[in-house]
Design an enzyme around this catalytic site. Structure first.
Site, PDB file in Angstrom:
ATOM      1  N   TYR A 264      -1.437   0.165  10.146  1.00 35.36           N
ATOM      2  CA  TYR A 264      -2.067  -0.268   8.703  1.00 35.36           C
ATOM      3  C   TYR A 264      -0.405   0.276   8.002  1.00 35.36           C
ATOM      4  CZ  TYR A 264      -3.516  -1.263   3.777  1.00 35.36           C
ATOM      5  OH  TYR A 264      -3.970  -1.852   2.492  1.00 35.36           O
TER       6      TYR A 264
ATOM      7  N   SER B 165       0.705  -1.388  -0.259  1.00 32.81           N
ATOM      8  CA  SER B 165      -0.587   0.132  -0.018  1.00 32.81           C
ATOM      9  C   SER B 165       0.894   1.402   0.152  1.00 32.81           C
ATOM     10  CB  SER B 165      -1.005   0.445   1.200  1.00 32.81           C
ATOM     11  OG  SER B 165      -1.747   1.542   1.460  1.00 32.81           O
TER      12      SER B 165
END
Length: 306
Positions: A151, A138
């Site tokens: 995250y 990501s």
């Protein structure tokens, strides 16, 4: 036909990629968290009988071992060409200080350690075919998005790990690619009810001093902005599916793929402009929290009176 293993096929990129590769005629081993869930059932309905569904929770080493044994046993004659690490987890949108330590661990467990264990387990097979590893990470692992520390930190670790594997596996002819997608509609990540529940749980779990310093309305505001942001999520997953497919099949796959809108600008700002510009941009693009309660003007007045 090539044999491919895909982790995280319950929904989103994993499910769409499994369908695509199965339609191309490849033999796909697709792992799902819940074989009875709608995503798994949809795969069984839409894919050929060649597709194998395997149940796997990446936080359970015994699940990973069972999947490894199954794949080893069923690829002895064909070999394994590719692994797609796509399983991902996040259930917290909050400042790092407001995110419980357990949430950081949960993200690391799935996004980092789970992918590490699966990749290590399949490496002997991938080395013998000189195959491919494609991992969905990501941009949150490269850029400090507000309220995504748990995250993002796990994805930063994952990206670095895969970069290391890339250089180490070069002599074996194994090519390693990273996919860094923009914002897409996948799984629960776009369900406002899910995030509202997470917000309530977070507020309930916070120590009183912290809740007073930041204010419940602060957490509420972050959540509202995130739910607004979700409305711009792209529904068509084909750019990501095509990137993953290219990573598996191209003669010279890219080291990094950036499917999605706006990422070029984001990385340009990250690389060439001062930090404060990047931070302003990320707040404008993603979440711009209001001032924590203890820092607001009306509170300063009260404090002085006291």
């Amino acid at each position: 036909g090539l044999v491919l293993a895909l982790a995280g096929c319950d929904s989103g990129f994993g499910q769409a990629t499994a369908q695509h590769l199965d339609a191309m005629g490849f033999r796909v081993f697709a792992s799902v968290l819940d074989p009875q869930g709608p995503g798994a059932q949809e795969l069984l309905r839409s894919c050929s009988p060649k597709l194998t569904l395997l149940q796997m929770d990446l936080t359970k080493p015994e699940d990973i071992q069972r999947v490894l044994q199954h794949i080893q046993a069923h690829t002895s004659s064909t070999g394994l060409w590719g692994l797609v690490n796509n399983a991902g987890f996040n259930d917290t949108i909050a400042d790092a200080e407001l995110s419980p330590l357990g949430k950081f661990r949960a993200c690391m467990e799935v996004n980092f350690f789970g992918s590490l264990e699966l990749t290590k387990g399949l490496l002997p097979l991938l080395r013998s075919t000189g195959g491919r590893i494609v991992t969905v990470s990501s941009p949150a692992g490269d850029l400090p998005f507000p309220c995504l520390a748990a995250y993002g930190a796990s994805k930063a670790a994952l990206s670095l790990l895969m970069d290391t594997f890339r250089s180490e596996l070069q002599p074996w002819g194994v090519k390693v690619s990273l996919i860094l997608p923009g914002y897409y509609k996948t799984g629960t990540t776009c369900d406002p009810a899910f995030w509202n529940l997470q917000k309530q749980r977070l507020v309930a779990s916070l120590p009183r001093e912290l809740l007073q310093a930041y204010g419940e309305d602060y957490v509420e505001e972050i959540n509202q902005q995130f739910i607004q942001f979700m409305k711009v999520a792209v529904e068509d997953l084909s750019a990501v599916v095509n990137s993953i497919t290219d990573g598996l099949l191209a003669a010279n796959p890219a080291v990094r793929y950036y499917p999605g809108q706006g990422l070029g600008l984001m990385y340009f700002i990250h690389r060439y402009l001062p930090y404060f510009v990047r931070d302003l941009f990320l707040k404008g693009f993603f979440i711009n929290p209001k001032l924590p309660r203890a820092l607001r003007r009306e509170n300063h007045k009260d404090a002085k009176k006291a």
